[in-house]
Scaffold this motif. Structure first.
Motif, PDB file in Angstrom:
ATOM      1  N   TYR A 811       0.891  -1.062  -0.008  1.00  0.00           N
ATOM      2  CA  TYR A 811       0.015   0.018  -0.113  1.00  0.00           C
ATOM      3  C   TYR A 811       0.806   1.145  -0.030  1.00  0.00           C
ATOM      4  O   TYR A 811       2.085   1.203   0.327  1.00  0.00           O
ATOM      5  N   THR A 823      -3.471   4.428   0.749  1.00  0.00           N
ATOM      6  CA  THR A 823      -4.254   3.777  -0.202  1.00  0.00           C
ATOM      7  C   THR A 823      -4.664   2.489   0.413  1.00  0.00           C
ATOM      8  O   THR A 823      -4.027   2.222   1.331  1.00  0.00           O
ATOM      9  N   TRP A 834      -3.694   1.014  -7.891  1.00  0.00           N
ATOM     10  CA  TRP A 834      -4.466   1.606  -6.802  1.00  0.00           C
ATOM     11  C   TRP A 834      -5.607   2.637  -7.177  1.00  0.00           C
ATOM     12  O   TRP A 834      -6.748   2.271  -6.877  1.00  0.00           O
ATOM     13  N   GLU A 836      -6.242   5.740  -7.214  1.00  0.00           N
ATOM     14  CA  GLU A 836      -6.826   6.420  -5.926  1.00  0.00           C
ATOM     15  C   GLU A 836      -6.359   7.947  -6.122  1.00  0.00           C
ATOM     16  O   GLU A 836      -5.005   8.170  -6.593  1.00  0.00           O
TER      17      GLU A 836
END
Length: 891
Positions: A811, A823, A834, A836
């Motif tokens: 992460y 994340t 991800w 994000e």
């Protein structure tokens, strides 16, 4: 050869013609068998069958006589056949169930029946043993225990009650009888302890007693009492320390890990609650107080040897550890909201309750969402392992009664064993799952770990409170030579201990200037290097200060074992007034070597099963093109100026309400999922705050700025007013400067200024913005934002494998200053996706930097904001490599 009547009723043998009447007459009879019992029963059966069929034709006849259509007859026949079919099905089900029950009883009787004896306890409960011998001892000791209780209540409890309240100076116990029904121990379970000088027992206690305790307050001619009580729960008994002399056990500690089931039959409670000073209580509040007195962290300690060392630590030992609970999200929740009398199905407004023992936390409500994302973090103290449980209950928020959506429970021992658990847990009693990340934080007496913990915490996004770096335990022992009250009266001293905004109070000891408290208090610390412990010794009326002490917590960092155990001189007090305390600090440390990713059934991370987050080693690279969502880069900044207020309500009262004071107001703001608050202005009904807050908001309609004004108090803050502002109006107009009349209160108004700051894609105006920010006179002028940075993190490739060629579960953490975004974790892949986005407020563009850190890998990336600002259209996209730093240890 003659045939029986049954044979005559059947068909004739093949090859022979059927018999006729003439044939029967030639045979010398009428063709009817001789009369007998069998013939009579057969004739009755034939007549009954004929009658039933004739009854079927009755509806046809009636329908024809009434001139109705044959359709009515067919409809009625269909109803009858349907009813008959359902009835036959029920009868078949009952017969099958009865047969199954008979078979089960027969098999049980053949295999498990033991004549004149009960089944042993290990058949149903392998780890619980019966203790009938203990019940016999308790039954014999019970009358003598009643004599001890009568003496204890009369000589110890009654004087304490009389001194606690001036209205109860005539309080006395008139009757104390424990009855004839003793406490029963249903089962005993012995836990293997990690310490050799300790024995852990769990007693399953059940008490349905006929005790009777009567009290009287002669001043008010009031009589009340208890007649009967029920108590059911698991009582933990700890025998420690074990010593090398009789009686071998130094002390016995008892407490309930969970709140027991308690039911008390009160007599005369209505009269008792009419006494001044008790009118604010209720039956439920008294029950809660009694139950809480028996539950962790409260303990009943019984020393068995004189001069036992460390009694305070036995009564309030250091916690076993801290669990940091990240309540991330839920999915697949059931829909409880209905519209148009249930014809239209809506969604739910879920929120979660997180409990560990008596510690309870409530998340915010997510409106109209079956897959909510909370992203909240709580820290709980764990006193006992095993035994304590983490319980999460999810509810749907409703105006009348909240609907239950599900519950999950997890023993804290599993978190201790794993170190870190990051799983989806199914909800029992409902549908859906809840996503939790649980971290076990060990308590270390090592100040050298503090810098590392603070560095970790800066990379954690935590709300509603920032993550803690340490815990402080204060053992408040006693005080000496406190000053007397006016008229040389001895005070009723109590102590208020405060760390930052958290204040805790001790009990009051009455009519003494040398009080003994022997209580423990616990505080979470964000940065002990800059925090202080404030101690105020006061009379129980809070109007008279008997002494004060301010202790910088940095002093503990240089002490041996991070512990101070000594007398402290009090200021603003007598020359010989002092306070004895023991202060223990422990660093909250997450050991990365203990991190494991369990594969419990039903608790796997669904994100790892989706094609977007699975292994993508073979995915084609997209080095210079990112595809964020349509809202990326369209955020605005809302600048909130909380200026002043007027005509607020006075909530403070002194001397039992006879003297009217003022208020200590502060403002709480809730917007865009964040909670902000101003500083407290002491004793002012027209306060001036002049504070500025900045929040990143989107253009999604329906958002509101919730404003609440409170009066700061030691126990519970008083409500002074509320107002809600629609963000749509502010975002459209760009500016709002008004006096807002507070709602839900008789008077009061608040001066608020709101500004929408729209970022521009050029850097030419940056220096002008920085100059304007420096001219704004507020308490936070140096922290005003000058720019907005939006980051879209898409993916990574070729991350190093873990030991044993296992793919990692990475992460990422994006950080700018003290603001971080973490994340999701992508399980077992070296090429995580991800997708994000995160936004950051930039206050010093020339000095701040954007940090990207990926956990469980080696490498580290740093990108200066100045480079981003000077790039074409302030935008950069593409792959970023990791600088060559030494590899991090990987578990």
């Amino acid at each position: 050869m003659e045939r029986s009547p049954e044979e005559g009723a059947g068909p004739e043998p093949s090859g022979q013609p059927p018999a006729t009447d003439s044939t029967r007459e030639r045979d010398g009879g009428s063709g009817v068998p001789p009369a007998g019992p069998g013939a009579a029963s057969e004739a009755l059966a034939v007549l009954t069958s004929f009658g039933r069929r004739l009854l079927v034709l009755v509806p046809v006849y009636l329908a024809g006589a009434a001139g109705l259509s044959v359709g009515f007859v067919l409809f009625g026949l269909a109803l009858y056949l349907g009813w008959r079919r359902v009835r036959d099905g029920k009868e078949r089900s009952l017969r099958a169930a009865r047969q199954l029950l008979d078979d089960e009883e027969r098999i049980t009787a053949e295999t498990l029946y033991m004549s004149h004896r009960e089944l042993p306890a290990w058949v149903s409960f392998p780890d619980v043993e019966k203790a009938e011998w203990l019940n016999k001892i308790v039954a014999q000791v019970w009358p003598f225990l009643g004599q001890y209780m009568e003496k204890l209540l009369a000589e110890t409890v009654a004087p304490a009650v009389r001194g606690a309240n001036p209205h109860l100076q005539t309080f006395t116990f008139t009757r104390v009888e424990l009855g004839e029904k003793p406490v029963r121990i249903i089962g005993v379970k012995v836990h293997p302890s990690q310490r050799k000088d300790q024995i852990l027992l769990d007693l399953n206690v059940s008490y349905v007693g006929d005790l009777q305790i009567d009290v009287e307050v002669k001043k008010y001619f009031c009589k009340a009492g208890v007649k009967g009580m029920q108590l059911h729960g698991v009582l933990r008994v700890i025998l420690e320390p074990l010593i090398g002399d009789l009686p071998i056990v130094g002390a016995v500690s008892m407490f309930f890990i969970k709140r027991p089931t308690l039911d008390i039959n009160w007599t005369g409670m209505t009269n008792l609650l009419d006494i001044p000073g008790l009118s604010s209580l209720s039956d439920t509040m008294i029950m809660d107080s009694i139950a809480a007195f028996l539950v962790l962290p409260n303990r009943l300690l019984v020393p068995l040897v004189p001069d036992l060392q460390d009694v305070a630590q036995l009564r309030s030992p250091l916690p076993r550890g801290i669990i940091r609970i990240h309540l991330l999200a839920a999915r697949g929740l059931s829909s409880k909201d209905k519209y148009v009398k249930g014809l239209i199905e809506g969604k739910s407004d879920p929120y979660a309750l997180v409990r560990v023992g008596t510690q309870t936390f409530c998340s915010r409500v997510i409106d109209e969402e079956l897959n909510p994302r909370w992203g909240e973090t709580y820290e709980v103290i764990v006193h006992e392992v095993p035994g304590q449980e983490i319980e999460v209950e999810v509810f749907d928020k409703d105006p009348d009664k909240d609907d239950f959506l599900g519950r999950m429970k997890l023993d804290v021992g599993k978190v201790l064993q794993a170190g870190v658990l990051d799983n989806w847990y199914p909800l029992q009693g409902g549908q859906g799952q809840v996503h939790l990340r649980l971290e076990w934080l060990s308590l270390l007496p090592d100040a050298e770990k503090l810098d590392q913990v603070l560095q970790w915490n800066r990379g954690i996004t935590s709300r509603p409170e920032p993550p803690s770096a340490a815990i402080l335990v204060v053992y408040l022992d006693r005080a000496q030579d406190l000053p007397l009250k006016k008229g040389n009266k001895e005070p009723n001293p109590m102590v208020q201990l405060s760390v930052q905004d958290v204040t805790q109070e001790s009990k009051a000891t009455y009519s003494t200037n040398c009080p003994v408290w022997e209580e423990a208090f616990r505080f979470f610390l964000q940065d002990p290097r800059s925090q202080e412990l404030d101690v105020q010794v006061k009379d129980d009326s809070r109007a008279l200060t008997l002494g004060a002490l301010t202790l910088p917590l940095a002093r503990l960092l240089t002490a041996s074992e991070l512990t101070l155990d000594q007398w402290f001189q009090l200021s603003s007090s007598g020359p010989n007034s002092r306070l004895y305390m023991k202060l223990v600090m422990r660093i909250l440390y997450l050991d990365s070597s203990e991190v494991r990713f369990p594969t419990e059934p039903g608790a796997q991370d669904w994100d790892s099963e989706s094609p977007e987050t699975g292994s993508s080693v073979d995915a084609p690279p997209r080095p210079y093109h990112t595809t964020p969502n349509s809202h990326f880069g369209t955020e605005n900044v809302l600048r909130i100026h909380v200026l002043e207020a007027q005509d607020l309500i006075a909530k403070d009262r002194f001397l039992g309400g006879l003297v009217k004071g003022k208020s200590d107001p502060y403002v709480k703001l809730k917007v865009a999922g964040r909670s902000l608050r101003t500083h407290v202005v002491r004793e002012d009904l027209n306060p001036r705050w002049n504070e500025v807050f900045e929040v990143i908001v989107t253009s999604i309609p329906g958002q509101e700025l919730d404003i609440e004004v409170f009066d700061k108090d030691l126990d519970k803050d008083d409500f002074l007013g509320r107002y809600k502002v629609s963000l749509t109006t502010v975002l459209n107009s760009g500016f709002l400067d008004e006096w807002l009349t507070l709602e839900d209160v008789p008077s009061g108004r608040l001066h608020l200024r709101l500004e929408r700051l729209s970022p521009r894609p050029t850097a030419a105006e940056l220096e002008e913005v920085l100059q304007v920010n420096s001219l704004i006179q507020t308490q936070k002028s140096s922290e005003l934002a000058a720019a907005l940075l939006s980051v879209y993190l898409e993916r990574a490739e070729d991350l190093p494998l873990r030991k044993g060629t296992k793919p990692p579960s990475p992460y990422a953490i994006l950080s700018v200053g003290e603001t971080s975004h973490k994340t999701k974790t992508v399980s077992q892949t070296s090429a995580p996706i991800w997708e994000e986005s995160a936004s950051f407020l930039i206050r010093k563009p020339h000095a701040e930097s954007l940090e990207l850190q990926v956990e469980v890998i080696q490498g580290y990336m740093r990108c200066h904001l100045k480079q981003v600002r000077e790039a074409s259209e302030s935008t950069e996209a593409g792959w970023s490599g990791f600088q060559g730093l030494p590899p991090l240890p990987v578990a």
